[in-house]
Design a protein around this motif. Structure first.
Motif, PDB file in Angstrom:
ATOM      1  N   ASN A   1      -1.982   1.003 -10.306  1.00  0.00           N
ATOM      2  CA  ASN A   1      -2.110   1.585  -8.961  1.00  0.00           C
ATOM      3  C   ASN A   1      -3.311   2.528  -8.865  1.00  0.00           C
ATOM      4  OD1 ASN A   1       0.153   0.175  -8.268  1.00  0.00           O
ATOM      5  ND2 ASN A   1       1.552   1.911  -8.480  1.00  0.00           N
TER       6      ASN A   1
ATOM      7  N   ASP B   1      -6.290   0.552  -8.238  1.00  0.00           N
ATOM      8  CA  ASP B   1      -6.263   0.110  -6.831  1.00  0.00           C
ATOM      9  C   ASP B   1      -6.903   1.171  -5.943  1.00  0.00           C
ATOM     10  OD1 ASP B   1      -5.572  -1.238  -4.495  1.00  0.00           O
ATOM     11  OD2 ASP B   1      -3.520  -0.470  -4.479  1.00  0.00           O
TER      12      ASP B   1
ATOM     13  N   ASP C   1     -10.605   0.952  -4.068  1.00  0.00           N
ATOM     14  CA  ASP C   1     -10.655   1.083  -2.605  1.00  0.00           C
ATOM     15  C   ASP C   1     -11.645   2.167  -2.182  1.00  0.00           C
ATOM     16  OD1 ASP C   1      -9.038  -0.890  -1.630  1.00  0.00           O
ATOM     17  OD2 ASP C   1      -7.749   0.485  -0.510  1.00  0.00           O
TER      18      ASP C   1
ATOM     19  N   LYS D   1     -10.277  -7.507  -1.513  1.00  0.00           N
ATOM     20  CA  LYS D   1      -9.102  -8.376  -1.432  1.00  0.00           C
ATOM     21  C   LYS D   1      -8.548  -8.684  -2.821  1.00  0.00           C
ATOM     22  CE  LYS D   1     -10.145 -10.592   2.936  1.00  0.00           C
ATOM     23  NZ  LYS D   1      -9.246 -11.392   3.780  1.00  0.00           N
TER      24      LYS D   1
ATOM     25  N   THR E   1      -6.357  -5.951  -4.045  1.00  0.00           N
ATOM     26  CA  THR E   1      -5.018  -5.987  -3.442  1.00  0.00           C
ATOM     27  C   THR E   1      -4.129  -6.996  -4.165  1.00  0.00           C
ATOM     28  OG1 THR E   1      -5.960  -5.368  -1.316  1.00  0.00           O
ATOM     29  CG2 THR E   1      -3.751  -6.318  -1.281  1.00  0.00           C
ATOM     30  N   ASP E   2      -4.680  -8.177  -4.442  1.00  0.00           N
ATOM     31  CA  ASP E   2      -3.875  -9.177  -5.147  1.00  0.00           C
ATOM     32  C   ASP E   2      -3.555  -8.737  -6.571  1.00  0.00           C
ATOM     33  OD1 ASP E   2      -3.343 -11.752  -3.550  1.00  0.00           O
ATOM     34  OD2 ASP E   2      -5.418 -11.308  -3.046  1.00  0.00           O
TER      35      ASP E   2
ATOM     36  N   GLU F   1      -3.179  -5.708  -7.630  1.00  0.00           N
ATOM     37  CA  GLU F   1      -2.152  -4.670  -7.557  1.00  0.00           C
ATOM     38  C   GLU F   1      -0.766  -5.309  -7.400  1.00  0.00           C
ATOM     39  OE1 GLU F   1       0.657  -1.991  -5.872  1.00  0.00           O
ATOM     40  OE2 GLU F   1      -0.332  -3.456  -4.605  1.00  0.00           O
ATOM     41  N   ARG F   2      -0.704  -6.344  -6.574  1.00  0.00           N
ATOM     42  CA  ARG F   2       0.591  -7.023  -6.348  1.00  0.00           C
ATOM     43  C   ARG F   2       1.013  -7.810  -7.587  1.00  0.00           C
ATOM     44  NH1 ARG F   2       0.148  -7.254  -0.033  1.00  0.00           N
ATOM     45  NH2 ARG F   2      -0.312  -5.033   0.086  1.00  0.00           N
TER      46      ARG F   2
END
Lengths: 238, 238
Positions: free
Chosen positions: B61, B64, B68, B93, B96-97, B99-100
């Protein structure tokens, strides 16, 4: 505001920003409708509506592509800074979450076609938690979009904190499904379909929470995506 | 390239772009490691490693948030256009992926602590599909990151198309789990834990596919996220 001091350019820029916002909110409305219809299809045992939801996902995807193009255009042509830049990036992220919510609505619709396509109808007991969870998830999404439309940070924080309730509901519903399966193993096939439905609803709540967090970031300039609920509530007062 | 013609500015800009790329690839390596450890913890019945994976999600995180910030800085200070703008947005982008994917690795680790925390160990038959699916998912992610590092569009298309294999494996593994549950309802509790693990692996494949699609978008300038595999293969030749 645009860095340009030319009145005409500023006006066109504001209009473009407004258009992007409208596009995102329109996409949000469509996605809300997709969830509502998918769950209605389950309640009415309506395979036709379920198939419509599945087919309409490409419209959601079309919004995704259009909004992304708008974002690239705005960044390239207007070169925004500060709060405008944050607004555009938050819209871009919101679009990604809306597109994934659309995918989850489509999954629910697929499970509806699956669960009513077999020889026997599912035991109604299995479905009892779906409507309640769907209502919570839909309310979260509606609230997040509302907070985005009004730039209402208090509402956004309320929505983000509400995700815990949905997670708790998910855990309870899951326990009940496992109990049903153990009591009557013939329900296992249908129970797994229902499990995927409530999992999709739980994920819709996660995405709605993400959108609410972008609103906080937009208004407060604070990235609250990986902080605890306590800190999140504190951010609203900050 | 930067719109600036000042050699010094261009150099610093290229360095910042390179730094963002390095950050994203480093985050990718961390996330790969998280998946590998979570699955290893399952195989070794190693609760300590599982708990480490759970605790280490905050490092993911952190990447992330840092990435950003870098993206916002680059866009605000450098005001890129054209391929540089696309590169930065694709990196955003990808983050984001990633992080998920980190979240999914954490979920697998949580299931490991859950499945070995009870009174009885799970039937080994339940776990037989996890290692194979984990290998497929990890290979997809590794391939997608490799394609991103080299801007290799053919490799990216290969990876995106490979997601079908993982989906098929998921469906087969799910059918086998349902069969086990029906044959022996005492396995239901553990089977649901395994179900969530394979679901997490299937989603890791989806995110890896997303990353691969950003590479195609970057190199070809074509948005291939919502097109069929046939069109995707055609895009590689285009």
């Amino acid at each position: 505001m645009s860095v340009s001091t030319d009145g005409h350019t500023v006006k066109r820029y504001d209009q473009q920003l407004g258009d992007l916002r409208s596009l995102v909110l329109e996409m949000g409305g469509l996605v809300e409708d997709q969830i509502q219809r998918a769950v209605q299809a389950l309640q009415d045992e309506d395979l036709g509506t379920a198939r419509e939801v599945i087919a309409r996902d490409h419209v959601v995807n079309g919004f995704d592509v259009r909004a992304d193009e708008e974002v690239v255009n705005l960044l390239a042509l207007r070169q925004p800074v500060g709060s405008d830049l944050r607004l555009i990036l938050s819209m871009a992220k919101t679009v990604t979450d809306l597109e994934r919510i659309g995918d989850e609505a489509q999954k629910i619709a697929r499970m509806v076609t699956h669960i009513f396509d077999g020889s026997s109808a599912p035991n109604q007991k299995l479905l009892r938690d779906v409507a309640g969870m769907a209502k919570l998830a839909a309310n979260m999404l509606h609230g997040a979009l509302d907070a985005l439309a009004r730039m209402d940070v208090d509402r956004a924080i309320e929505i983000a904190c509400g995700d815990e309730e949905l997670d708790t509901e998910f855990q309870s519903a899951l326990r009940r499904l496992v109990t049903f399966m153990m009591e009557d193993p013939r329900t296992i096939g249908h129970a797994i379909d229902v499990l995927f439905m409530i999992k999709a609803l739980e994920r819709i709540g996660d995405h709605a929470k993400n959108i609410a967090e972008y609103v906080v970031y937009l208004v407060k300039g604070k990235d609250v995506r990986h902080v605890s609920i306590e800190s999140l509530s504190a951010a609203g007062k900050g």
